[in-house]
Design a protein around this motif. Structure first.
Motif, short mmCIF file in Angstrom:
data_model
loop_
_atom_site.label_atom_id
_atom_site.label_comp_id
_atom_site.label_asym_id
_atom_site.label_seq_id
_atom_site.Cartn_x
_atom_site.Cartn_y
_atom_site.Cartn_z
N THR A 1 -5.88 -8.34 -5.89
CA THR A 1 -5.02 -7.26 -5.40
C THR A 1 -4.82 -6.22 -6.49
OG1 THR A 1 -2.96 -8.23 -6.18
CG2 THR A 1 -3.73 -8.94 -3.99
N GLN B 1 3.58 6.52 -7.23
CA GLN B 1 3.78 5.11 -6.87
C GLN B 1 3.75 4.33 -8.19
OE1 GLN B 1 4.22 3.84 -3.76
NE2 GLN B 1 4.31 1.70 -4.45
N THR C 1 1.15 3.80 -13.86
CA THR C 1 1.27 2.47 -14.48
C THR C 1 1.54 2.63 -15.97
OG1 THR C 1 -1.03 2.20 -15.20
CG2 THR C 1 -0.54 1.69 -12.88
N ASP D 1 9.36 -5.47 -12.46
CA ASP D 1 9.33 -5.73 -11.01
C ASP D 1 9.42 -4.45 -10.19
OD1 ASP D 1 9.06 -8.49 -11.10
OD2 ASP D 1 11.20 -8.73 -11.54
N ASN E 1 7.53 -1.61 -7.97
CA ASN E 1 6.34 -1.12 -7.28
C ASN E 1 6.84 -0.24 -6.16
OD1 ASN E 1 3.93 -0.56 -6.08
ND2 ASN E 1 3.24 -2.68 -5.90
N GLU F 1 -2.00 -5.14 -7.61
CA GLU F 1 -0.98 -5.63 -8.55
C GLU F 1 -1.57 -6.61 -9.55
OE1 GLU F 1 2.68 -7.07 -7.10
OE2 GLU F 1 3.35 -5.08 -6.44
N GLN F 2 -2.42 -7.51 -9.05
CA GLN F 2 -3.03 -8.50 -9.97
C GLN F 2 -3.89 -7.81 -11.03
OE1 GLN F 2 -5.06 -10.88 -7.01
NE2 GLN F 2 -3.54 -12.53 -7.15
N ILE G 1 -3.59 -4.66 -12.13
CA ILE G 1 -2.76 -3.88 -13.07
C ILE G 1 -1.99 -4.80 -14.02
CG2 ILE G 1 -0.77 -2.31 -13.21
CD1 ILE G 1 -1.91 -0.97 -10.66
N GLU G 2 -1.51 -5.92 -13.48
CA GLU G 2 -0.82 -6.90 -14.32
C GLU G 2 -1.70 -7.36 -15.48
OE1 GLU G 2 -0.02 -10.57 -12.23
OE2 GLU G 2 2.02 -10.58 -13.04
N VAL H 1 3.84 1.36 -10.60
CA VAL H 1 3.58 -0.09 -10.62
C VAL H 1 3.84 -0.56 -12.06
CG1 VAL H 1 1.93 -1.92 -10.12
CG2 VAL H 1 1.80 0.25 -8.86
N ASP H 2 5.04 -1.12 -12.26
CA ASP H 2 5.49 -1.56 -13.58
C ASP H 2 5.94 -3.00 -13.42
OD1 ASP H 2 6.60 -1.96 -16.06
OD2 ASP H 2 8.32 -0.63 -15.72
N LEU H 3 5.03 -3.93 -13.56
CA LEU H 3 5.29 -5.30 -13.11
C LEU H 3 6.22 -6.06 -14.04
CD1 LEU H 3 1.69 -5.72 -11.85
CD2 LEU H 3 3.75 -5.49 -10.45
#
Lengths: 416, 414
Positions: free
Chosen positions: A325, A36, A81, A43, A45, A327-328, A330-331, A38-40
Motif C-alpha cells: 500500500t 494529502q 510526506t 498517525d 493521513n 502507506e506501507q 511511505i513508512e 502522510v506522516d505516519l
C-alpha cells in the motif's frame, strides 16, 4: 493602592504583555496548502497545511491562513510526506568509481537524506566529507565501510577482501569523530569464505554503538542462515535481501523459515535495489507471503541508475505495483528508515522539526518498471517527486508550482 | 586482365546480393517511429536497424526476422542521439557525471566545455571519458589547470597555446576545440591565446566571455574582429556576456547579425544562468535562434531550470522553432561544428548507432529560465529510450524488454 496591589497589578500587566508577545502572529516563510499529508510517525493521513518558518516546521494543521505566508504553494493535487530517506546510496563521487552526484539524484526524487552505504572506509571518509557531504544540499549520512580503503574492488587481490584493511579500532575512532554524519558500519562484497569481515563489522558497530548494514555473498561453509540467525545482532540490517544470490526463498518459492526467525529476533531487511538485488520473480512471491521489506532503498550508483532506474521514487513505485500500500511504502522510506539508523529527528513532520519535506504525485496510467534482470512489470501507478523542501528551502520544483510566469513579473534580468 | 576484372565484378555482385541477408541479423530494430534525420532530410515513419554498434539500415518495412531485439516505436519520434555541445562533466565545481542526466535526455554525446586544460586532461580522460557510457568529448580549456575558479582562470601565464595544441594533437579524436571562459583580466590575452591554439590545431574556439565595463573588451570587436568563422559564442540568451538583444532597443544587435553572416556560430549554452525568457522571446521574435542547442549541463542547471537537451528543445519549440529544425540544431549542426559529421549527428548507414526516442507529450508544463521564472506550454519532448553504440541504455517504457512473468528464472533477459 497598596504596595501589594501595585505588585499584583504590575504582575498582571507583565502577564498580559507576555501573552501579547506569544500571540503575535508568526509570519510563515512558506505555506504548503491543502496536500494529502502522510506522516505516519504522527498517525496523520489527511488534508493538512504545513507552515514553515526558517528551516523548521512551524505548524501542521487544517486551514492555516494564507495571508500570513510570504509564499503559498498549492499542493492540493499531491501527497505531502516527510523528506524521503534513502538508506542505501553511493555518493562518494570523488572516491570509488561507482558513485554518482548526490543532489540531483536525491532531491529530484524527494530524497532529503541519503545514507551512503560504505563507499568509503576510515581512510577516505574525510575526503568524502570535504568534497561531497559538506557541499551537498542533500543531507548525506554515511555507513563507514569496515574496509579502510572503501569500495575499491573485491576481485582477486582487491582491498575489500583484505582482512588487514579491516581495522576495527580505526573505524570506531572515525565514527566517534563524526557522530552526526556516520550512522553506522557497512560490510560488503567480501569473497573469502570465512566470517572475518562480518564479525569485525559487527564488533565495530557494537563498540561504536551504531547500526550495521551487511551485504553478504553466501559461500560453502558460510551460510546466509548462520549470518542472520547467529552472526548479525538485533537491529543490524541485511541489505539486498531480494537479491538473486540471497537464498530467501526455497525451491517452491516459499519464504524460508529462517527469514521469519531472523525477523523475529530483530534483524532488519533492506531492499538495496541496485543492479543485482531486485527481482520481480523473487519480490512478488515474497510479498504475497507477507514478507515485506523493513526499509526500501535504492543502492543507486552508476549502473543501477540506468535500465533498472533505481531512484527512490521509482523503487517505491515498483513496490506500490506489486502488492504494497501507499502507506506501507511511505513508512518504509521515512519513519522506519529513520528508526533503523536511530535518527529520530528525521522521517516525520513534527512541529519544531527540520523542514525536510517531499511533495509527491501519484500518477495513474500505464507504466513499465524494470528489475535488475532487465525484465519489466507493467503497473498502473507511479510516484514522482513534484517539489522538495530541504531545511525550509524549495530545492526542487518540477512543475514550477512556486515560480511566477515570466510575462507577469515585469522587467527582470538586465531588461528595463 | 580482362577475366580478372570480370571476376571482380562478379564478386561485387555476389556481395551485393549477399548483403541484405547478412543485414537481417540485426542487434536491434526500432520499428515504426517517426524518424527525423535532418542530415538526410528524412522526416517519415521508418524502421532503423542496428548491428555491431552501427546504423545498418533506415527504410520502410524492414523485416524483423533475425533481429535480436525489436522495439515498437510507433507513435514516437526517433532521432540521432543528441549532441550537447556544452556540458560540465569534469573540473568545474558544479560538474556532474554525465550518464544519469545526459543519457536520460536522449543525449549520447556531450562535449565537456573547458573543465580540463592541458595539465589535467589525462586525469579527465581516466576518470570520466573512459568510464562514462555517454560519449564524452572535450573543448580543452586554454588555462592549463582548466576550469578551477579564480585566480587560476584569469592567470595569463597559464594560457599556453603551444602546450594546449600539443595536448590536442595527442588526442585528436577526443579534443574537438578550445574553450576560454571566465577571464576577468583586461584586454584580449585569453581570447588571443585560444584563437592561436585554434590556429595551431586547426580546431574551433568556443567563448564564454564576461564583458565587464573595465576589461577593455567589447562584444562587437570580439564577434567581428577576434573570432574566426566556425568559432562559437556560447550563452546566447544570456544578457550579461554578449548583449545579443540590446537592453535599450529590445532588438537583436546589428553586429550580431553581421557576425552570423561572417560564420561565427551562436550556441545556446542554457545553464543555470544563461537563459532568460525576456531575451529569448525578443530574439526569437526577430528570428534569431541559436545555431546549436546545448545545455551547459551542471548541478544547478539540472536542479533549477532542468535544462537537459530535451528541455532545451522544448523551449526552442515554444519559441517557434519546429521539431525537425530543433533536432537539426541538436544533431547535425553540432556534429559539423566540431567536425564529427557524418560519424555523429545522423542516422546514415555506417554512422554510430547513437539513437534517441521521444514522445511528444501534451499537458501543462512549466519551462523555467535561469531566474526561476516559468513559461507554461502545452507540449513537450519527453525522452523514453536511448541507444548508445548499439546498446539500449535507457528504456523508461520497457519497450526493449519482456515482461518478467514470461521470462522464467531469468538472470539477464535477452
Amino acid at each position: 493602592m497598596s504596595g501589594f496591589l501595585k505588585v499584583f497589578r504590575g504582575l498582571g500587566l507583565l502577564a498580559l504583555a507576555l501573552t501579547a508577545v506569544a500571540e503575535q502572529p508568526v509570519i510563515y516563510d512558506l505555506l504548503l496548502k491543502g496536500g494529502q499529508v502522510v506522516d505516519l510517525k504522527n498517525d496523520r493521513n489527511g488534508r493538512f497545511d504545513i507552515a514553515i518558518v526558517g528551516d523548521r516546521i512551524h505548524r501542521v494543521a487544517k486551514n492555516l491562513p494564507a495571508a500570513r505566508a510570504k509564499k503559498v504553494v498549492d499542493v492540493s493535487d499531491y501527497l505531502v510526506t516527510p523528506g524521503l530517506i534513502d538508506l542505501h546510496a553511493h555518493y562518494d563521487v570523488t572516491g570509488a568509481g561507482l558513485s554518482l552526484n548526490p543532489d540531483h539524484n536525491s532531491l529530484r526524487n524527494g530524497v532529503t537524506t541519503a545514507v551512503d552505504a560504505g563507499t568509503s572506509g576510515w581512510k577516505g571518509f574525510e575526503k568524502f566529507k570535504t568534497n561531497t557531504i559538506d557541499r551537498a544540499q542533500t543531507r548525506v549520512l554515511a555507513l563507514l565501510n569496515i574496509v579502510g580503503a572503501g569500495m575499491y574492488g573485491s576481485g582477486e587481490g582487491g582491498p575489500e577482501n583484505d582482512v588487514n584493511q579491516m581495522d576495527v579500532d580505526a573505524a570506531v575512532t572515525m565514527v566517534a569523530k563524526y557522530p552526526e554524519t556516520i550512522v553506522g558500519i557497512k560490510t560488503a562484497h567480501y569473497q573469502p569464505s570465512d566470517w572475518e569481515a562480518v564479525d569485525r563489522a559487527v564488533k565495530a558497530a557494537e563498540l561504536s554503538n551504531t547500526v550495521l548494514m551487511v551485504d553478504f555473498h553466501p559461500k560453502p561453509g558460510r551460510s546466509y542462515e548462520d549470518l542472520i540467525l547467529k552472526h548479525m545482532k538485533p537491529g543490524n540490517i541485511h541489505t539486498h535481501f531480494y537479491g538473486r544470490l540471497t537464498p530467501q526463498l526455497d525451491e517452491n518459492k516459499r519464504v524460508q523459515d529462517y527469514m521469519w526467525k531472523a525477523r523475529q529476533r530483530g534483524i532488519l531487511f533492506d531492499v538495496g535495489h541496485g543492479s543485482g538485488s531486485f527481482w520481480f520473480r523473487i519480490a512478488v512471491p515474497a510479498i504475497k507471503q507477507g514478507f515485506l521489506p523493513d526499509t526500501i532503498s535504492t543502492d543507486i550508483h552508476k549502473s543501477s541508475i540506468m535500465l533498472p532506474h533505481a531512484t527512490l521514487t521509482n523503487v517505491m513505485s515498483k513496490f506500490l505495483n506489486i502488492g504494497m500500500t501507499l502507506e506501507q511504502v511511505i513508512e518504509r522510506t521515512t519513519v522506519n528508515t529513520a528508526k533503523s539508523i536511530r535518527r529520530r529527528d528525521l522521517g516525520h513532520l513534527d512541529e519544531g522539526g527540520i523542514a525536510d519535506i517531499a511533495v509527491l504525485e501519484l500518477e495513474r496510467g500505464r507504466f513499465a518498471f524494470l528489475d535488475s534482470g532487465r525484465a519489466k512489470h507493467i503497473g498502473d501507478r507511479r510516484l514522482t517527486a513534484v517539489l522538495t523542501v530541504r531545511a525550509g528551502s524549495i530545492v526542487w520544483d518540477l512543475k514550477g508550482l512556486a515560480a511566477e510566469e515570466f510575462s507577469n513579473v515585469g522587467p527582470y534580468s538586465n531588461f528595463k | 586482365m580482362r577475366s580478372r576484372a570480370h571476376f571482380g565484378n562478379r564478386l561485387l555482385i555476389i556481395l551485393l546480393v549477399a548483403a541484405p541477408v547478412a543485414a537481417q541479423e540485426y542487434d536491434l530494430l526500432i520499428q515504426g517511429g517517426r524518424v527525423i534525420d535532418p542530415a538526410n532530410e528524412i522526416d517519415a515513419v521508418m524502421d532503423v536497424a542496428v548491428a555491431d554498434g552501427k546504423i545498418v539500415r533506415v527504410a520502410k518495412g524492414v523485416t524483423p526476422d533475425g533481429a535480436k531485439k525489436v522495439v515498437d516505436a510507433s507513435g514516437a519520434v526517433v532521432t540521432p542521439g543528441l549532441i550537447d555541445l556544452h556540458a560540465h562533466v569534469y573540473g568545474y565545481s558544479g560538474s556532474i557525471f554525465p550518464d544519469d542526466t545526459a543519457l536520460y535526455a536522449g543525449t549520447t554525446t556531450v562535449v565537456d566545455c573547458g573543465g580540463a586544460g592541458w595539465r589535467t586532461f589525462e586525469e579527465f580522460k581516466e576518470t570520466v571519458i573512459d568510464v562514462a557510457r555517454t560519449r564524452v568529448l572535450s573543448f580543452i580549456n586554454i588555462v592549463g589547470l582548466g576550469m578551477i575558479g579564480e585566480p587560476y582562470e584569469s592567470d595569463v601565464a597559464d594560457m599556453d597555446s603551444e602546450k594546449t595544441a600539443a595536448k590536442m594533437a595527442e588526442h585528436p579524436d577526443l579534443i574537438v576545440g578550445i574553450k576560454t571562459a571566465h577571464f576577468s583580466g583586461e584586454g584580449w590575452p585569453a581570447i588571443d591565446a585560444s584563437v592561436k591554439a585554434g590556429e595551431l590545431s586547426g580546431k574551433p574556439v568556443i567563448i564564454d566571455d564576461k564583458i565587464f565595463s573595465n576589461t577593455g573588451r567589447h562584444s562587437r570587436e570580439k564577434l567581428l574582429d577576434k573570432m574566426r568563422p566556425g568559432d562559437m559564442h556560447t550563452h546566447t540568451f544570456n544578457d550579461r556576456q554578449v548583449e545579443i538583444v540590446s537592453r535599450f532597443t529590445g532588438q537583436v544587435q546589428p553586429y550580431v547579425w553581421e557576425a552570423r553572416k561572417r560564420g561565427v556560430l551562436f550556441d545556446l549554452g542554457h545553464g543555470g544562468g544563461s537563459f532568460m525568457w525576456p531575451v529569448a522571446t525578443r530574439a526569437a521574435a526577430e528570428g534569431f535562434y541559436p545555431d546549436t542547442i546545448s545545455t551547459d549541463l551542471h548541478q544547478s542547471s539540472i536542479m533549477g531550470p532542468k535544462s537537459d537537451m530535451a528541455n532545451c528543445i522544448t523551449k526552442m519549440m515554444s519559441l517557434g522553432m519546429d521539431l525537425p529544425d530543433a533536432i537539426r540544431r541538436s544533431t547535425v549542426a553540432p556534429a559539423k561544428a566540431i567536425s564529427k559529421f557524418p560519424e555523429l549527428g545522423t542516422l546514415s548507414e555506417g554512422s554510430a548507432a547513437d539513437i534517441a526516442v521521444f514522445r511528444i507529450e501534451e499537458g501543462v508544463f512549466a519551462l523555467m529560465d535561469a531566474w526561476k521564472k516559468k513559461r507554461l506550454v502545452g507540449k513537450r519532448l519527453a525522452p523514453i529510450l536511448t541507444v548508445r553504440a548499439g546498446a539500449v541504455v535507457v528504456d523508461r517504457e520497457g519497450l526493449s524488454v519482456p515482461e518478467w512473468q514470461e521470462a522464467g528464472d531469468y538472470v539477464r533477459v535477452p
